[in-house]
Design an enzyme around this catalytic site. Structure first.
Site, PDB file in Angstrom:
ATOM      1  N   SER A 167     -12.566  -9.755   2.254  1.00  0.00           N
ATOM      2  CA  SER A 167     -11.284  -9.632   1.580  1.00  0.00           C
ATOM      3  C   SER A 167     -10.793  -8.189   1.553  1.00  0.00           C
ATOM      4  O   SER A 167     -11.414  -7.316   0.955  1.00  0.00           O
ATOM      5  CB  SER A 167     -11.385 -10.150   0.141  1.00  0.00           C
ATOM      6  OG  SER A 167     -10.261  -9.727  -0.600  1.00  0.00           O
ATOM      7  N   ASP A 220      -3.902 -15.407   7.383  1.00  0.00           N
ATOM      8  CA  ASP A 220      -2.582 -15.850   6.919  1.00  0.00           C
ATOM      9  C   ASP A 220      -1.855 -16.728   7.942  1.00  0.00           C
ATOM     10  O   ASP A 220      -0.821 -17.315   7.638  1.00  0.00           O
ATOM     11  CB  ASP A 220      -1.712 -14.634   6.573  1.00  0.00           C
ATOM     12  CG  ASP A 220      -2.257 -13.912   5.340  1.00  0.00           C
ATOM     13  OD1 ASP A 220      -2.967 -14.541   4.539  1.00  0.00           O
ATOM     14  OD2 ASP A 220      -1.967 -12.706   5.197  1.00  0.00           O
ATOM     15  N   ARG A 257       0.831  -1.218   0.000  1.00  0.00           N
ATOM     16  CA  ARG A 257       0.000   0.000   0.000  1.00  0.00           C
ATOM     17  C   ARG A 257       0.858   1.257   0.000  1.00  0.00           C
ATOM     18  O   ARG A 257       0.540   2.242  -0.653  1.00  0.00           O
ATOM     19  CB  ARG A 257      -0.929  -0.016   1.209  1.00  0.00           C
ATOM     20  CG  ARG A 257      -2.094  -1.001   0.994  1.00  0.00           C
ATOM     21  CD  ARG A 257      -2.466  -1.692   2.247  1.00  0.00           C
ATOM     22  NE  ARG A 257      -3.656  -2.519   2.114  1.00  0.00           N
ATOM     23  CZ  ARG A 257      -3.641  -3.834   1.859  1.00  0.00           C
ATOM     24  NH1 ARG A 257      -2.509  -4.474   1.694  1.00  0.00           N
ATOM     25  NH2 ARG A 257      -4.780  -4.508   1.770  1.00  0.00           N
ATOM     26  N   ARG A 308      -5.989 -18.210  -9.375  1.00  0.00           N
ATOM     27  CA  ARG A 308      -6.778 -17.585  -8.295  1.00  0.00           C
ATOM     28  C   ARG A 308      -7.910 -16.712  -8.852  1.00  0.00           C
ATOM     29  O   ARG A 308      -7.784 -16.134  -9.933  1.00  0.00           O
ATOM     30  CB  ARG A 308      -5.831 -16.792  -7.376  1.00  0.00           C
ATOM     31  CG  ARG A 308      -4.843 -17.742  -6.692  1.00  0.00           C
ATOM     32  CD  ARG A 308      -3.888 -17.033  -5.793  1.00  0.00           C
ATOM     33  NE  ARG A 308      -4.547 -16.438  -4.655  1.00  0.00           N
ATOM     34  CZ  ARG A 308      -3.931 -15.643  -3.780  1.00  0.00           C
ATOM     35  NH1 ARG A 308      -2.649 -15.368  -3.930  1.00  0.00           N
ATOM     36  NH2 ARG A 308      -4.597 -15.137  -2.765  1.00  0.00           N
TER      37      ARG A 308
HETATM   38  C1  S3P Z   1      -3.984  -9.216   2.081  1.00  0.00           C
HETATM   39  C2  S3P Z   1      -5.242  -9.665   2.348  1.00  0.00           C
HETATM   40  C3  S3P Z   1      -5.560 -11.091   2.556  1.00  0.00           C
HETATM   41  C4  S3P Z   1      -4.305 -11.884   2.924  1.00  0.00           C
HETATM   42  C5  S3P Z   1      -3.166 -11.569   2.007  1.00  0.00           C
HETATM   43  C6  S3P Z   1      -2.808 -10.093   2.081  1.00  0.00           C
HETATM   44  C7  S3P Z   1      -3.785  -7.774   1.838  1.00  0.00           C
HETATM   45  O1  S3P Z   1      -6.104 -11.625   1.357  1.00  0.00           O
HETATM   46  O2  S3P Z   1      -4.594 -13.262   2.888  1.00  0.00           O
HETATM   47  O3  S3P Z   1      -2.024 -12.321   2.368  1.00  0.00           O
HETATM   48  O4  S3P Z   1      -2.632  -7.296   1.896  1.00  0.00           O
HETATM   49  O5  S3P Z   1      -4.785  -7.096   1.596  1.00  0.00           O
HETATM   50  P1  S3P Z   1      -7.671 -11.475   1.017  1.00  0.00           P
HETATM   51  O6  S3P Z   1      -7.981 -10.058   0.912  1.00  0.00           O
HETATM   52  O7  S3P Z   1      -7.861 -12.198  -0.284  1.00  0.00           O
HETATM   53  O8  S3P Z   1      -8.386 -12.146   2.139  1.00  0.00           O
END
Ligand code: S3P
Length: 440
Positions: free
Chosen positions: A173, A328, A34, A129
């Site tokens: 998510s 995670d 980010r 994915r």
């Molecule tokens: C993440 C969000 C999660 C996480 C990934 C990192 C992020 O995924 O599993 O390792 O940085 O926004 P999801 O948003 O698909 O749940």
């Protein structure tokens, strides 16, 4: 010891007595993505200290560079010369996101608001994915996206005239939420994301850090977040907190090995990421949190963990809202479960099936091979307290699976061999060296 067979690295682990030492974890992967993307969209130059060394974050920097962003990377600091929200250049080639779902989904949001077309690609795992989850909201905003059956490669047609929407996330998510908020920065009016279950809020915090207009309110047990298309982003230096998800592997190892004492300075303790600490404490681990402060709008602190799991009420089941907060950490929690009186059950975690590998399958297969009693469900698993035996296990080319089973190797008897151990570099380069430096 490690062997190199073609590009596949094999790591061998022996039982350990304890872990002792201070570990400086890599910068947080989610925050680094980010920080890079939003400082590229900001006006002015941003210096990011403790930028994640991970391959995933290098993929994000590679994409930004291909879009015309000047990036100066030295050791663990990165200087980014922001181009403004819509100042990117049409890339000359495909944008390679490697293994990184966060890169692909966040980039899709940023690119939807640019006045050129571009295509995001990734490795075999990323190409399997689901991307329909970002295609749908971006299409509702007016972007044109083309994919093959909702998978990468993902082409974002000439964008630039997006309209703000209100969108309720169909799955918990942070990547989808962030994708929509990034697109919202270049949309007319206000863009609102409703999340039935709160997910990590690093994007919202980073937007505020750079001066954007973001409003987050509680909404029926979840959260509602709005960003204005008029938001301005101004460059502002920052230092990335250490990654709690990388720390989780060492925390579990230290907790399971009596006599351990591991100290980890400046770890990010964002409330949407710290459930692992509560789970460890409820499992009888001795965790001390000190030197609390803040970096770039994120809480950070030093974590000290002392070995040995005190006898306590069995945890039983982790489900519902807590899952998003430790999504995670589930591979390493499966290993922890084998050491807990009463074992551990994880439910409502079907999202694990669409991570870098099908993590429910990967964990069940490896733990069974090591002698654990584990039952597989569509949305999780139940593992009993089990004595683990060293054997050959596979990382399934999934960094978090590879690292979780390295820790399993420390608590198992005999020798454990991890195939495809090089994938640890995706989030934690030097993981095995770090482990070796504290194993006693
Ligand atoms: C993440 C969000 C999660 C996480 C990934 C990192 C992020 O995924 O599993 O390792 O940085 O926004 P999801 O948003 O698909 O749940």
């Amino acid at each position: 010891m490690s062997l190199n067979r073609n590009t596949m690295t094999i790591q061998k682990l022996r039982p350990a007595n304890s872990l002792i030492g201070t570990i400086h974890l890599p910068g947080d992967k989610s925050i680094s993505h980010r920080a890079a993307i939003l400082s590229a969209m900001a006006e002015g130059e941003t210096r990011i200290e403790n930028f994640a060394a991970s391959q995933d974050c290098s993929s994000t920097l590679g994409c930004l560079s291909a879009l015309g962003v000047q990036i100066d990377r030295r050791a663990d600091s990165v200087v980014i010369d922001g181009l403004g929200k819509r100042g990117f250049r049409r890339p000359a080639a495909l944008l390679d996101c490697g293994n990184s779902g966060t890169t692909m989904r966040l980039m899709a949001g940023m690119l939807a608001g640019q006045a050129f077309d571009s295509t995001l690609t990734g490795d075999d795992s990323l190409s399997r994915r689901p991307m329909g989850r970002v295609i749908e909201p971006l299409s509702l905003m007016g972007a044109q996206l083309v994919s093959s059956d909702g998978r990468a490669p993902l082409t974002i047609g000439r964008g630039g005239s997006l309209i703000g929407i209100e969108y309720t996330l169909p799955v918990a998510s942070a990547q989808i939420k962030s994708c929509i908020l990034l697109a919202g920065l270049n949309a007319t009016g206000k863009t609102t994301v409703v999340e039935p279950v709160a997910t990590r809020d690093h994007t919202e915090r980073m937007l505020r850090w750079l001066g954007a207009d973001v409003l987050a309110t509680d909404h029926e047990g979840g959260c509602q977040i709005s960003v204005s298309g008029d938001s301005k982003l101004s460059a502002r230096n920052l230092s990335v907190p250490a990654d709690i998800s990388s720390g989780a592997f060492l925390m579990v190892a230290a907790a399971c090995l009596p006599g351990s004492r591991v100290e980890m300075p400046k770890v990010g303790l964002n409330p949407s990421r710290r459930a692992i600490l509560d789970v460890l404490t409820r499992s009888g681990a001795d965790i001390e949190i000190g030197s609390e402060t803040e970096e770039c709008g994120e809480p950070v602190a030093t974590i000290v963990i002392r070995g040995g799991l005190r006898d306590c009420e069995p945890l039983k089941v982790l489900r519902d809202g807590i899952i998003a907060n430790l999504i995670d950490e589930i591979p390493i929690l499966a290993v922890l479960g084998t050491q807990l009186k009463g074992g551990l059950e994880i439910r409502d975690a079907a999202e694990l099936r669409v991570k870098e590998s099908d993590r429910i399958r990967s964990v069940v297969m490896n733990l069974r091979k090591m002698g654990a009693h584990i039952e597989e469900f569509a949305d999780g698993f139940r593992v009993e307290k089990s004595a683990l035996h060293g054997t050959e296990v596979d990382s399934f080319a999934d960094h978090r699976v590879g690292m979780a089973f390295a820790i399993a190797g420390l608590v198992a008897d005999g020798e454990t061999t991890i195939l495809g151990a090089e994938c640890a570099d995706v989030s934690f380069p030097r993981f095995f060296e770090t482990l070796e430096s504290v194993v006693r």
